[in-house]
Design an enzyme around this catalytic site. Sequence first.
Site, short mmCIF file in Angstrom:
data_model
loop_
_atom_site.label_atom_id
_atom_site.label_comp_id
_atom_site.label_asym_id
_atom_site.label_seq_id
_atom_site.Cartn_x
_atom_site.Cartn_y
_atom_site.Cartn_z
N HIS A 157 0.87 -1.18 0.00
CA HIS A 157 0.00 0.00 0.00
C HIS A 157 0.90 1.24 0.00
O HIS A 157 2.03 1.18 0.51
CB HIS A 157 -0.83 -0.05 1.28
CG HIS A 157 -1.87 1.02 1.42
ND1 HIS A 157 -1.57 2.29 1.83
CD2 HIS A 157 -3.20 1.00 1.22
CE1 HIS A 157 -2.69 3.01 1.89
NE2 HIS A 157 -3.70 2.24 1.52
N ASP A 234 3.23 -4.59 7.88
CA ASP A 234 1.99 -3.84 7.77
C ASP A 234 0.84 -4.83 7.97
O ASP A 234 0.55 -5.65 7.09
CB ASP A 234 1.92 -3.18 6.38
CG ASP A 234 0.61 -2.43 6.16
OD1 ASP A 234 -0.30 -2.53 7.01
OD2 ASP A 234 0.50 -1.76 5.12
N GLN A 237 -4.40 -5.17 6.88
CA GLN A 237 -5.41 -6.09 6.33
C GLN A 237 -5.32 -7.48 6.93
O GLN A 237 -6.04 -8.38 6.50
CB GLN A 237 -5.26 -6.17 4.80
CG GLN A 237 -5.44 -4.86 4.07
CD GLN A 237 -6.86 -4.32 4.12
OE1 GLN A 237 -7.80 -5.02 4.49
NE2 GLN A 237 -7.04 -3.07 3.73
N LYS A 260 -10.20 -0.82 10.62
CA LYS A 260 -10.34 -1.99 9.76
C LYS A 260 -10.66 -3.25 10.56
O LYS A 260 -10.86 -4.31 10.01
CB LYS A 260 -9.06 -2.19 8.94
CG LYS A 260 -8.82 -1.06 7.93
CD LYS A 260 -7.73 -1.41 6.97
CE LYS A 260 -7.16 -0.22 6.24
NZ LYS A 260 -8.06 0.39 5.27
N1 C6P Z 1 -6.28 0.55 2.84
C1 C6P Z 1 -8.13 0.20 1.33
O1 C6P Z 1 -9.23 0.51 0.85
P1 C6P Z 1 -4.88 3.79 7.22
O2 C6P Z 1 -5.38 4.69 6.13
O3 C6P Z 1 -3.66 4.35 7.91
O4 C6P Z 1 -5.94 3.36 8.17
O5 C6P Z 1 -4.42 2.43 6.51
C2 C6P Z 1 -3.49 2.48 5.47
C3 C6P Z 1 -3.25 1.12 4.91
C4 C6P Z 1 -2.03 0.52 5.09
N2 C6P Z 1 -1.77 -0.72 4.65
C5 C6P Z 1 -2.70 -1.43 4.00
C6 C6P Z 1 -2.37 -2.82 3.54
C7 C6P Z 1 -3.97 -0.88 3.77
O6 C6P Z 1 -4.88 -1.60 3.13
C8 C6P Z 1 -4.25 0.43 4.22
C9 C6P Z 1 -5.58 1.07 3.94
C10 C6P Z 1 -7.62 0.97 2.52
O7 C6P Z 1 -7.48 -0.73 0.90
C11 C6P Z 1 -7.77 2.46 2.31
S1 C6P Z 1 -6.69 3.08 1.06
#
Ligand code: C6P
Length: 440
Positions: A157, A234, A237, A260
């Site tokens: 990401h 990370d 997910q 999430k």
């Molecule tokens: N992905 C998606 O629709 P934040 O924005 O800090 O809560 O998370 C960022 C982030 C980091 N790593 C991964 C693997 C992610 O999937 C995400 C956020 C969302 O896929 C919003 S772009």
Amino acid sequence: MKTKNAQPAAKRSLGRKKKDIETTPGLLRLSPEKAAFDVGKIRKDFPILSQKVHGKPLVYLDNAATTQKPVAVLQALDRYYRETNSNIHRGLHLLSEKATEAYEGSRLKVQKFLNAADPREILFTRGATEGVNLVAQAWGRQNVKAGDEVLVTHMEHHSNIVPWQMLCEEKGATLKVVPINDAGELLLDELQRLLSSRTRILAVTQVSNALGTVNPIAEIIKMAHAKGAKVLVDGAQAVPHLAVDVQQMDCDFYVFSGHKIYGPTGIGVLYGKYRLLEEMPPYQGGGDMIASVTFEKTLYKKPPHKFEAGTPHIAGVIGLGAALDYVSECGLGAIAAHEQDLLAYGTRKLLGIPGLNLVGTSVHKAGVLSFTLGEIHPHDIGTILDRQGVAIRAGHHCAQPVMERFRIPATARASLGLYNTRDEIDVLAKAIRKVLEVFG
Ligand code: C6P
């Protein structure tokens, strides 16, 4: 990966047919335990799910973007503001003591949830993004110098790419990228080749948001450690779908976002090994992170407080604690079994639609169905699905390098949560067929 909190044998069947689970190639097999939970009962915990959109029952399949919140979380937030609202670590009065206790109680819940060795290894952040930035700035600036290398993967990401790019630019270090294959799996032999004595840190996702790939994270960490590199995982997910044990995987840093995993927005977690946190300079300066301040010299508190400058998102931390309690009560083993069933069912359904191409067909996957449909733009797919009550995401999912790797501008993405059902997958499939009709 270890499964903790597995539910005892199913009390009630989900009506799964054996062939639905076992005939789809390339998916995780369900364990015989297949602990089923009562998804109908679970859905009642999420008031937002019972609404209609465009006159149709809401089918919420955008869980990778953010998840809905159970009553337990809503009540925890409401109760905090009604009964306990106060600043923490400061006041001597009863409300402040109660708020501090609840805040630090959530830290213990996160420690248990990740199986961290020590609650001082748990820092609260705004989310996964801030967690990565904190490590890139505080650890990275101290440990990465000109000529060093930082390793990321092609499936990251943007939040796990850009902070490292910024660090490399500042330091004159090089960003290297581990490639992926056509199924969306990491090429481990390439990882082995790219790791060297110059590699300071590997930043890698446990589960890809755009592809659903579940990486063999413990093996990857072992490979990086053998070359002396640190590893940031990370887990944005991963935590909603898999039981995570940071000691077992032996990562140096682990980040995730509360929203999430059925918790509030604006709150997240950074886990770091205590020795590393102790050696790192603070990320931000301000109140609550200091031991003493004079104009000549400031002394900092020990971790985690050294990294929690200013009044934190107290309600968010408490809400996150309630979300982790909720997920733990459901049982991560049972959630994983339920979602793997939906993933297998959904994969089979979607592959039966003419012209539909699944993007991300890794052997090990979490609940993501990313797809293209002939020449139809994913934004059009998303709009037509929305009219039928089906909420998905369409776009590059903040993973533009993944789109570039598959030579596509975007995908439509249905992502699963613990409250989704096979019936909803049927509605999704029907709605996609409707898109085909519209585009004739
Ligand atoms: N992905 C998606 O629709 P934040 O924005 O800090 O809560 O998370 C960022 C982030 C980091 N790593 C991964 C693997 C992610 O999937 C995400 C956020 C969302 O896929 C919003 S772009």
